[in-house]
Design a protein around this motif. Structure first.
Motif, PDB file in Angstrom:
ATOM      1  N   THR A 108       0.882  -1.044  -0.039  1.00 36.82           N
ATOM      2  CA  THR A 108       0.016  -0.157  -0.130  1.00 36.82           C
ATOM      3  C   THR A 108       0.508   1.173   0.158  1.00 36.82           C
ATOM      4  O   THR A 108       2.115   1.232   0.600  1.00 36.82           O
ATOM      5  CB  THR A 108      -0.537   0.426   1.134  1.00 36.82           C
ATOM      6  OG1 THR A 108      -0.060   0.059   2.552  1.00 36.82           O
ATOM      7  CG2 THR A 108      -1.644  -1.163   0.981  1.00 36.82           C
ATOM      8  N   GLY A 109       0.735   2.551  -0.600  1.00 34.62           N
ATOM      9  CA  GLY A 109       0.911   3.492   0.138  1.00 34.62           C
ATOM     10  C   GLY A 109       0.742   4.121   1.208  1.00 34.62           C
ATOM     11  O   GLY A 109       1.929   4.378   1.624  1.00 34.62           O
ATOM     12  N   ASP A 110      -0.122   3.751   1.745  1.00 34.48           N
ATOM     13  CA  ASP A 110       0.302   3.920   3.644  1.00 34.48           C
ATOM     14  C   ASP A 110       1.938   3.284   3.690  1.00 34.48           C
ATOM     15  O   ASP A 110       2.920   4.080   4.923  1.00 34.48           O
ATOM     16  CB  ASP A 110      -0.570   2.937   3.670  1.00 34.48           C
ATOM     17  CG  ASP A 110      -1.108   3.934   5.841  1.00 34.48           C
ATOM     18  OD1 ASP A 110      -0.860   5.299   6.004  1.00 34.48           O
ATOM     19  OD2 ASP A 110      -2.074   3.093   6.363  1.00 34.48           O
ATOM     20  N   HIS A 111       2.237   2.619   3.731  1.00 36.99           N
ATOM     21  CA  HIS A 111       3.645   1.374   3.449  1.00 36.99           C
ATOM     22  C   HIS A 111       4.139   2.371   3.160  1.00 36.99           C
ATOM     23  O   HIS A 111       5.634   2.845   4.329  1.00 36.99           O
ATOM     24  CB  HIS A 111       3.691   0.565   3.088  1.00 36.99           C
ATOM     25  CG  HIS A 111       5.000  -0.552   3.826  1.00 36.99           C
ATOM     26  ND1 HIS A 111       6.146  -0.625   2.997  1.00 36.99           N
ATOM     27  CD2 HIS A 111       5.427  -0.661   4.487  1.00 36.99           C
ATOM     28  CE1 HIS A 111       7.133  -1.063   3.063  1.00 36.99           C
ATOM     29  NE2 HIS A 111       7.223  -1.441   4.964  1.00 36.99           N
ATOM     30  N   ALA A 112       4.572   3.054   2.063  1.00 34.02           N
ATOM     31  CA  ALA A 112       5.857   3.709   1.632  1.00 34.02           C
ATOM     32  C   ALA A 112       5.598   5.687   2.218  1.00 34.02           C
ATOM     33  O   ALA A 112       7.472   5.789   2.192  1.00 34.02           O
ATOM     34  CB  ALA A 112       5.087   3.953   0.147  1.00 34.02           C
ATOM     35  N   GLN A 113       4.600   5.553   1.963  1.00 39.81           N
ATOM     36  CA  GLN A 113       4.764   7.141   3.577  1.00 39.81           C
ATOM     37  C   GLN A 113       5.299   6.503   5.176  1.00 39.81           C
ATOM     38  O   GLN A 113       6.517   7.093   5.638  1.00 39.81           O
ATOM     39  CB  GLN A 113       3.075   7.248   3.762  1.00 39.81           C
ATOM     40  CG  GLN A 113       3.067   8.478   4.728  1.00 39.81           C
ATOM     41  CD  GLN A 113       1.648   9.218   4.656  1.00 39.81           C
ATOM     42  OE1 GLN A 113       0.755   8.388   5.263  1.00 39.81           O
ATOM     43  NE2 GLN A 113       0.817  10.331   5.512  1.00 39.81           N
ATOM     44  N   MET A 114       4.934   5.667   5.357  1.00 38.54           N
ATOM     45  CA  MET A 114       5.442   5.192   6.508  1.00 38.54           C
ATOM     46  C   MET A 114       7.028   4.774   6.529  1.00 38.54           C
ATOM     47  O   MET A 114       7.225   5.378   7.687  1.00 38.54           O
ATOM     48  CB  MET A 114       4.630   3.434   6.667  1.00 38.54           C
ATOM     49  CG  MET A 114       3.242   3.161   7.508  1.00 38.54           C
ATOM     50  SD  MET A 114       3.400   4.648   9.007  1.00 38.54           S
ATOM     51  CE  MET A 114       1.962   6.180   8.073  1.00 38.54           C
ATOM     52  N   ARG A 115       7.735   4.632   5.603  1.00 39.24           N
ATOM     53  CA  ARG A 115       8.750   4.392   5.268  1.00 39.24           C
ATOM     54  C   ARG A 115       9.863   4.908   5.205  1.00 39.24           C
ATOM     55  O   ARG A 115      10.449   5.469   5.689  1.00 39.24           O
ATOM     56  CB  ARG A 115       9.263   3.684   3.711  1.00 39.24           C
ATOM     57  CG  ARG A 115      10.423   3.414   3.401  1.00 39.24           C
ATOM     58  CD  ARG A 115      10.446   2.233   2.173  1.00 39.24           C
ATOM     59  NE  ARG A 115      11.877   2.556   1.862  1.00 39.24           N
ATOM     60  CZ  ARG A 115      12.654   3.511   1.405  1.00 39.24           C
ATOM     61  NH1 ARG A 115      12.756   4.777   1.136  1.00 39.24           N
ATOM     62  NH2 ARG A 115      14.316   2.864   1.527  1.00 39.24           N
ATOM     63  N   ASP A 116       8.974   6.753   5.243  1.00 40.92           N
ATOM     64  CA  ASP A 116      10.000   7.602   4.570  1.00 40.92           C
ATOM     65  C   ASP A 116       9.742   8.130   5.293  1.00 40.92           C
ATOM     66  O   ASP A 116      10.562   9.157   6.202  1.00 40.92           O
ATOM     67  CB  ASP A 116       9.207   8.712   3.364  1.00 40.92           C
ATOM     68  CG  ASP A 116       9.418   7.934   2.024  1.00 40.92           C
ATOM     69  OD1 ASP A 116      10.385   7.197   1.723  1.00 40.92           O
ATOM     70  OD2 ASP A 116       9.042   8.457   1.028  1.00 40.92           O
ATOM     71  N   HIS A 117       8.615   8.817   6.738  1.00 34.63           N
ATOM     72  CA  HIS A 117       8.371   8.895   7.770  1.00 34.63           C
ATOM     73  C   HIS A 117       9.515   8.024   8.827  1.00 34.63           C
ATOM     74  O   HIS A 117      10.237   9.320   9.643  1.00 34.63           O
ATOM     75  CB  HIS A 117       6.952   8.638   8.417  1.00 34.63           C
ATOM     76  CG  HIS A 117       6.780   9.598   9.887  1.00 34.63           C
ATOM     77  ND1 HIS A 117       6.150  10.665   9.136  1.00 34.63           N
ATOM     78  CD2 HIS A 117       6.606   9.075  10.872  1.00 34.63           C
ATOM     79  CE1 HIS A 117       6.488  11.202  10.562  1.00 34.63           C
ATOM     80  NE2 HIS A 117       6.485  10.370  11.369  1.00 34.63           N
TER      81      HIS A 117
END
Length: 168
Positions: A108-117
């Motif tokens: 999910t895009g949620d995972h990508a956002q968590m990764r960057d954060h």
């Protein structure tokens, strides 16, 4: 027989601010889970942070026993707060959160956002964050107990842990 009054108080503004500060500053925590093998408690030291909305977050290897435990039973507890360099550790503030762990799907895009954060606060995680066995787990608060130092304990609701949060 007389019952004693509850020594744990409802959170006030200072308690909420201290709890939120402990959460923002923490980079590691103790995670309590129920071991699926014997059903008893188990505790692990974990990397810790907050997602962009302020929900407690961790990054866990699928090889870790606490990952198997969370997959079997999402009930968990988290303890944050470091004793200072001096004095009795029990006089320093600490926050215990009862939580429900929810794994973040890697697709999910949620995972990508968590990764960057996550990498902003945990830059060394760049070495392993993309390994396929690693996953983020949001630790959604159910309740919390702040020990603000000797003789100062407060109950907090999930909402009170979020920035600007107050009790309902």
């Amino acid at each position: 027989m007389q019952t004693r009054p509850d020594p744990v108080l409802p959170a006030d503004e200072d308690a909420r601010a201290l709890a939120q500060s402990l959460l923002r500053q923490a980079r590691h925590a103790a995670l309590g889970v129920l071991d699926p093998g014997h059903g008893g408690p188990a505790v692990s030291l974990i990397a810790f942070g907050l997602d962009p909305e302020g929900v407690p977050l961790t990054l866990i290897s699928g090889l870790a026993p606490h990952m198997a435990a969370l997959r079997a039973n999402p009930a968990a507890s988290v303890m944050v707060g470091d004793p200072g360099p001096r004095g009795d550790p029990l006089t320093h503030p600490r926050l215990m959160i009862r939580a429900e762990a929810r794994l973040v799907d890697r697709a999910t895009g949620d995972h990508a956002q968590m990764r960057d954060h996550w990498l902003i606060a945990h830059p060394k995680a760049k070495l392993y964050i993309d390994f396929t066995d690693f996953a983020f787990a949001r630790l959604h608060p159910v309740s919390a107990l702040l020990n603000a130092g000797f003789g100062r304990a407060f109950r907090l609701s999930p909402a009170e842990l979020l920035p600007g949060g107050t009790s309902a």
